[in-house]
Design a protein around this motif. Sequence first.
Motif, PDB file in Angstrom:
ATOM      1  N   LEU A 252       9.982   5.314  -7.448  1.00  0.00           N
ATOM      2  CA  LEU A 252       9.305   4.060  -7.778  1.00  0.00           C
ATOM      3  C   LEU A 252       8.703   3.412  -6.530  1.00  0.00           C
ATOM      4  N   ALA A 253       9.347   3.611  -5.383  1.00  0.00           N
ATOM      5  CA  ALA A 253       8.767   3.111  -4.137  1.00  0.00           C
ATOM      6  C   ALA A 253       7.456   3.831  -3.821  1.00  0.00           C
ATOM      7  N   VAL A 254       7.370   5.116  -4.150  1.00  0.00           N
ATOM      8  CA  VAL A 254       6.123   5.865  -3.967  1.00  0.00           C
ATOM      9  C   VAL A 254       5.033   5.295  -4.870  1.00  0.00           C
ATOM     10  N   TYR A 255       5.391   4.905  -6.078  1.00  0.00           N
ATOM     11  CA  TYR A 255       4.452   4.265  -7.016  1.00  0.00           C
ATOM     12  C   TYR A 255       3.864   3.001  -6.387  1.00  0.00           C
ATOM     13  N   ALA A 256       4.731   2.155  -5.837  1.00  0.00           N
ATOM     14  CA  ALA A 256       4.266   0.933  -5.179  1.00  0.00           C
ATOM     15  C   ALA A 256       3.485   1.242  -3.915  1.00  0.00           C
ATOM     16  N   ALA A 257       3.864   2.312  -3.212  1.00  0.00           N
ATOM     17  CA  ALA A 257       3.157   2.676  -1.985  1.00  0.00           C
ATOM     18  C   ALA A 257       1.711   3.068  -2.281  1.00  0.00           C
ATOM     19  N   GLY A 258       1.468   3.740  -3.400  1.00  0.00           N
ATOM     20  CA  GLY A 258       0.107   4.075  -3.780  1.00  0.00           C
ATOM     21  C   GLY A 258      -0.741   2.838  -3.963  1.00  0.00           C
ATOM     22  N   SER A 259      -0.180   1.833  -4.613  1.00  0.00           N
ATOM     23  CA  SER A 259      -0.899   0.569  -4.793  1.00  0.00           C
ATOM     24  C   SER A 259      -1.115  -0.121  -3.452  1.00  0.00           C
ATOM     25  N   CYS A 260      -0.131  -0.062  -2.579  1.00  0.00           N
ATOM     26  CA  CYS A 260      -0.221  -0.694  -1.262  1.00  0.00           C
ATOM     27  C   CYS A 260      -1.363  -0.094  -0.443  1.00  0.00           C
ATOM     28  N   VAL A 261      -1.455   1.230  -0.422  1.00  0.00           N
ATOM     29  CA  VAL A 261      -2.517   1.908   0.325  1.00  0.00           C
ATOM     30  C   VAL A 261      -3.885   1.548  -0.246  1.00  0.00           C
ATOM     31  N   ALA A 262      -4.004   1.580  -1.575  1.00  0.00           N
ATOM     32  CA  ALA A 262      -5.282   1.275  -2.208  1.00  0.00           C
ATOM     33  C   ALA A 262      -5.703  -0.168  -1.938  1.00  0.00           C
ATOM     34  N   GLY A 263      -4.747  -1.090  -1.978  1.00  0.00           N
ATOM     35  CA  GLY A 263      -5.068  -2.488  -1.717  1.00  0.00           C
ATOM     36  C   GLY A 263      -5.550  -2.712  -0.301  1.00  0.00           C
ATOM     37  N   MET A 264      -4.934  -2.036   0.669  1.00  0.00           N
ATOM     38  CA  MET A 264      -5.344  -2.176   2.062  1.00  0.00           C
ATOM     39  C   MET A 264      -6.772  -1.679   2.265  1.00  0.00           C
ATOM     40  N   VAL A 265      -7.095  -0.526   1.672  1.00  0.00           N
ATOM     41  CA  VAL A 265      -8.441   0.035   1.809  1.00  0.00           C
ATOM     42  C   VAL A 265      -9.461  -0.822   1.060  1.00  0.00           C
ATOM     43  N   TYR A 266      -9.094  -1.262  -0.130  1.00  0.00           N
ATOM     44  CA  TYR A 266     -10.008  -2.044  -0.965  1.00  0.00           C
ATOM     45  C   TYR A 266     -10.433  -3.334  -0.271  1.00  0.00           C
ATOM     46  N   GLY A 267      -9.528  -3.921   0.495  1.00  0.00           N
ATOM     47  CA  GLY A 267      -9.847  -5.155   1.192  1.00  0.00           C
ATOM     48  C   GLY A 267     -10.869  -4.989   2.303  1.00  0.00           C
ATOM     49  N   LEU A 268     -11.059  -3.758   2.756  1.00  0.00           N
ATOM     50  CA  LEU A 268     -12.026  -3.504   3.826  1.00  0.00           C
ATOM     51  C   LEU A 268     -13.431  -3.261   3.285  1.00  0.00           C
ATOM     52  N   LEU A 269     -13.554  -3.143   1.972  1.00  0.00           N
ATOM     53  CA  LEU A 269     -14.829  -2.798   1.356  1.00  0.00           C
ATOM     54  C   LEU A 269     -15.485  -4.020   0.738  1.00  0.00           C
ATOM     55  N   HIS A 270     -16.801  -3.968   0.612  1.00  0.00           N
ATOM     56  CA  HIS A 270     -17.551  -4.998  -0.113  1.00  0.00           C
ATOM     57  C   HIS A 270     -18.433  -4.298  -1.137  1.00  0.00           C
TER      58      HIS A 270
END
Length: 412
Positions: A252-270
């Motif tokens: 389940l921590a891996v599940y949350a980690a996937g969201s964490c990585v995507a959120g970090m990258v998404y914030g760098l994009l416009h």
Amino acid sequence: MPSPYRALFAAPGSKGFSVAGFLGRIPLSMMGIGVVTMISQLTGRYGLAGALSATIALSAAVAGPQVSRLVDQYGQRRVLRPATLISLAAAALLLCAAHYGWPDWVLFAACVGIGCVPSVGAMIRARWAALYRGTPQLHTAYSFESVVDEVCFIFGPIISIGLSTAWFPEAGPLLAACFLAVGVFWLTAQRATEPAPHPRERRGGGTAMRSRGLQVLVATFVATGAIFGAVDVVTVAFADEEGHKAAASVVLAVYAAGSCVAGMVYGLLHFAGAPERRWLLGVCAMAVSMIPLLLVGNLPFLAVALFVAGLSIAPTMITTMSLIEEHVPRAQLTEGMTWVSTGLAAGVALGSSAAGWVIDAAGARAGYGVPAVAGAVAVAVGFLGFRRLKRPAPGRGGSVEQHSERKERHVA
């Protein structure tokens, strides 16, 4: 930390309220699972433990929007401190009742009181909105907050379960209460970044849920919450069937980690284009990502499938916050954000209950059909309400995406 995230903290006071918000938010991921661990260790009654955890979630779903509505009206400091004291007093009652074996009704009454805990995540996002409204930085700030949410859900349960099993049964909920007290009282001491209250007399009253766009978002996130609740329960059961129940927390921590990585990258994009289209695409991606779970054969494959499934969560949540700004008046922004959390909480309760019933009847692998069905419902609601999302509310907080796109095109 990438430079767009570092730039967020150039604003005076932003570091302080961000750290305080993290401390005040981590109990959200610790309290429910901590109560389950505590009660199961003290009494061996898993049914009671699950019912108490569900009571906390449902109580928070009912009380949370009302607390946030008062915050919009009177300000964070005047409302959060009394609400937090009620929640802390109820937590103390729960710990005493569990330790000394008091009647079950006392446990349930205490869990209802714990539900008065404020939505700290909404309070922090409201502070970011007050700082960066109408600028590209707000998109980055919402992305950062989604990452913080996932970090809380990666480490919170591990800390809570670990303390309650290795130290004493009440340790997990006790530490969660301490985090809540420190986080909220530190946050409310920071008056310079507190959003200005909007007395209801000036706004004509009413609730944020009168917004037709917000109704669509909340209804969709009830189904989305069912995905999360079902995945948690079924994953634990699947790991148990595989003979490695303890590995469920890692998966389940891996599940949350996937969201964490995507959120970090998404914030760098416009992005160009309407945010409601990206939101609907995110909801569809969450639904489709549940299909591979029906084919899992072992825990490593499950971990990979859940990591991929997690990649769509944070971007969808970030876009949701931008849509709330478009569809909810500025004077009701905190309440609007909390309503989405309420929808998620209600969905988690429904999803976990449905998944438990299916597991008992047909086994853990069949249980993954519940999040798949919930994903299909979320997509259906999203498509049916899509037209409402294309009509922003008058007097709204301001479209982050539109301002962002206009500035990006000008720079280009």
